[in-house]
Design an enzyme around this catalytic site. Structure first.
Site, PDB file in Angstrom:
ATOM      1  N   ASP A   1      42.587  53.254  33.851  1.00 25.40           N
ATOM      2  CA  ASP A   1      41.704  53.831  34.356  1.00 25.40           C
ATOM      3  C   ASP A   1      41.320  53.742  36.055  1.00 25.40           C
ATOM      4  O   ASP A   1      41.411  51.944  35.839  1.00 25.40           O
ATOM      5  CB  ASP A   1      39.804  53.986  34.103  1.00 25.40           C
ATOM      6  CG  ASP A   1      38.439  54.744  34.449  1.00 25.40           C
ATOM      7  OD1 ASP A   1      39.615  55.262  35.977  1.00 25.40           O
ATOM      8  OD2 ASP A   1      38.959  55.789  34.245  1.00 25.40           O
ATOM      9  N   HIS A   2      41.887  53.240  36.724  1.00 26.24           N
ATOM     10  CA  HIS A   2      42.397  52.765  38.606  1.00 26.24           C
ATOM     11  C   HIS A   2      41.158  52.441  38.676  1.00 26.24           C
ATOM     12  O   HIS A   2      40.822  51.419  39.516  1.00 26.24           O
ATOM     13  CB  HIS A   2      42.931  53.626  39.207  1.00 26.24           C
ATOM     14  CG  HIS A   2      42.662  54.202  39.741  1.00 26.24           C
ATOM     15  ND1 HIS A   2      42.423  55.115  39.861  1.00 26.24           N
ATOM     16  CD2 HIS A   2      42.479  54.436  41.392  1.00 26.24           C
ATOM     17  CE1 HIS A   2      42.047  56.610  40.434  1.00 26.24           C
ATOM     18  NE2 HIS A   2      41.804  55.533  41.693  1.00 26.24           N
TER      19      HIS A   2
ATOM     20  N   HIS B   1      37.095  57.802  35.548  1.00 24.95           N
ATOM     21  CA  HIS B   1      36.175  56.943  36.694  1.00 24.95           C
ATOM     22  C   HIS B   1      34.195  57.229  36.606  1.00 24.95           C
ATOM     23  O   HIS B   1      34.144  55.657  36.461  1.00 24.95           O
ATOM     24  CB  HIS B   1      36.746  57.374  38.191  1.00 24.95           C
ATOM     25  CG  HIS B   1      38.374  58.070  37.790  1.00 24.95           C
ATOM     26  ND1 HIS B   1      39.322  56.973  37.146  1.00 24.95           N
ATOM     27  CD2 HIS B   1      38.985  58.891  38.364  1.00 24.95           C
ATOM     28  CE1 HIS B   1      40.144  57.402  37.641  1.00 24.95           C
ATOM     29  NE2 HIS B   1      40.240  58.495  38.377  1.00 24.95           N
TER      30      HIS B   1
END
Ligand code: BG6
Length: 501
Positions: free
Chosen positions: A176-177, A239
């Site tokens: 999950d950047h 996110h």
């Protein structure tokens, strides 16, 4: 700084956008900052027929131009064509890995990066396992899996089951950047390393929490994907809820993957389910419509390539919810995310309760503005505290002022991009900043009833908003009284309905 052991990173889907725009540039940055071992290689694979040289040329276009290190880096990049469905191609991959290992003197440490369409997320790991490429006897074998991790609760569960058949949970890195963003990680430090914030971080002092993630871009050629996803699946399920986890969690026992992920999991388990009858009141969905920005006509979402002209997919979502636990009982959380909003900004607003008694004059006798702590994730990364001060001169007029810190003032520090940090962590075997299978399911569990209601009840409205505005007017109604969302600008310290674009 500890350097990972020698390894090969195998990128599946190497001819795709993510590889050239994010992954190769991120690994290149790690290389030039001397964060990778002497002996490593990258093996790109995809269906496209390419030679090593052709692949290197393609990747070179996405490296900073004129850098001397580019060719040293590209010499470590290789390519192999694969048909993802053919088991024999995984045998060939294994042979190629063996040969790279021998020639480059690398140990059997393999990081498999799945940057492919999600329908391959169970196929590739399964076939790798059949080729014994999940076997860690002689070195690590790790999988990095891009989002979306499932398209709903049941597919996420099935994907976890399928992966766990052949891999241990600690071999699976669900990326999950947002967790890789420096400023998201700094949330833990802000909360747990500052005596001034820790005691007030609870229902006794906090009035509400607001998290916004706005983008000025639209779907940018990804209409085909986005139309089956929408803002809730694309941004909120992963996110934004991960950021909620970081804001709301209890202090972990230690800074280690499982200790932190246990705390995030507890937050997700405490999310109060939104009842079907409350969905239309607590969750507002919107879709951008055509408009004119700075004299330029902007197409509406339904006119974007790849989007159904009658699409009901949301490009904006705003919601209000509660976390039913000791720390947050009664504190509303507001989150919103949307495309084609006035600016690109992600930030967290912690609004504190007012003082108990109104002592000073104020223009028009309105209440003083509440204290707010704003944690800016991007851009103009930093922290802003808004507090009240006496206006100089006669009487006791109160005015709000800003105290701010901008990361940009740390001129000599390299702020690593999210992918740099995450790839490096996975090479070190540190899963702290990756989502664990159970937390992904818990996040789906929270949003699934909303997705179901939207799908099954056409009377729940989807509001249009002109591209370039802050989403449907109705999203303001989520916040009671005369309060509104903070309308942030490009710069952390500015806000208001109108900003410089
Ligand atoms: C991705 C979404 O995960 O995050 C995109 O699929 C979105 O639609 C992007 O644009 C936003 O990421 P960032 O880092 O630009 O905020």
């Amino acid at each position: 700084m500890k350097i990972p052991d020698s390894h090969i990173i195998v990128i599946f889907g190497a001819s795709g956008d993510l590889t050239k725009r994010m992954l190769i540039p991120a690994i290149h940055q790690l290389f030039i900052h001397h964060l990778l071992p002497e002996n490593f290689a990258i093996l790109g694979t995809s269906r496209t027929q390419l030679s090593d040289i052709e692949f290197r040329q393609r990747m070179n276009e996405f490296l900073p131009s004129g850098e001397e290190t580019n060719s040293q880096f590209l010499n470590k990049v290789y390519y192999q064509t694969i048909d993802y469905d053919l088991q024999e191609d995984y045998q060939k991959l294994k042979i190629r890995l063996e040969s790279l290992k021998q020639t480059l003197n690398i140990s059997s440490n393999y990081l498999f990066y799945l940057s492919t369409p999600p329908n391959l997320y169970d196929v590739i790991p399964e076939k790798l396992a059949l080729a014994d490429l999940n076997n860690q006897a002689d070195g690590f074998k790790r999988l990095i899996i891009e989002k979306p991790f499932g398209i709903n609760l049941s597919s996420a569960k099935n994907l976890n089951i399928s992966l766990l058949k052949n891999y241990e949970e600690n071999q699976i890195y669900r990326i999950d950047h947002y967790l890789g963003k420096e400023t998201v990680q700094n949330l833990m430090v802000t909360r747990f390393a500052n005596g001034i914030f820790e005691p007030v971080w609870n229902r006794n002092f906090i009035e509400r929490v607001e998290i916004s993630s706005a983008e000025s871009l639209g779907v940018e050629g990804r209409g085909g994907y986005y139309d089956h996803s929408g803002a809730m699946r694309d941004m909120v399920q992963n996110h934004l809820l991960q950021v909620v986890g970081m804001v709301a969690m209890e202090p972990p026992v230690v800074i280690e993957a499982d200790a932190i992920r246990h705390e995030v999991m507890k937050v997700f388990q405490s999310l109060r389910p939104i009842k079907p009858e409350d969905i239309r009141k607590q969750v507002i969905r919107g879709q951008y419509t055509a408009s004119t920005i700075k004299g330029q006509s902007i197409a509406g979402y339904r006119d974007e390539p790849g989007v159904d002209p009658d699409s009901h997919t949301e490009t904006f979502v705003a919601m209000k919810f509660y976390i039913d636990n000791w720390r947050w009982a009664g504190v509303p959380f507001f989150i919103r995310s949307g495309k084609k909003l006035p600016t690109r900004v992600t930030e967290i607003v912690i609004e504190f309760k007012p003082t108990p008694h109104h002592l000073f004059d104020q223009k028009g006798f309105e209440q003083y503005k509440p204290n707010q702590l704003i944690i800016r994730i991007q851009p103009d990364e930093g922290i802003l505290l808004k507090f009240n001060m006496k206006e100089p001169g006669a009487g006791f007029m109160v005015n709000q002022v800003n105290m701010d810190f901008h990361y940009s003032s740390l001129t000599d520090i390299h702020l690593p991009a999210a992918y740099e940090r995450l790839i490096l962590d996975s090479l070190h075997g540190d899963a702290t900043l990756f989502s664990r299978g159970d937390t992904v399911e818990a996040a789906w569990n929270f949003i699934q009833p909303i997705l179901d209601a939207w799908e099954n009840d056409p009377s729940i409205p989807i509001y249009g908003y002109p591209a370039g505005t802050w989403g449907p007017y109705e999203s303001d109604g989520l916040i009671e009284g005369d309060k509104t969302w903070r309308y942030p600008c490009k710069n952390l310290s500015d806000d208001g309905l109108y900003c410089e674009l």
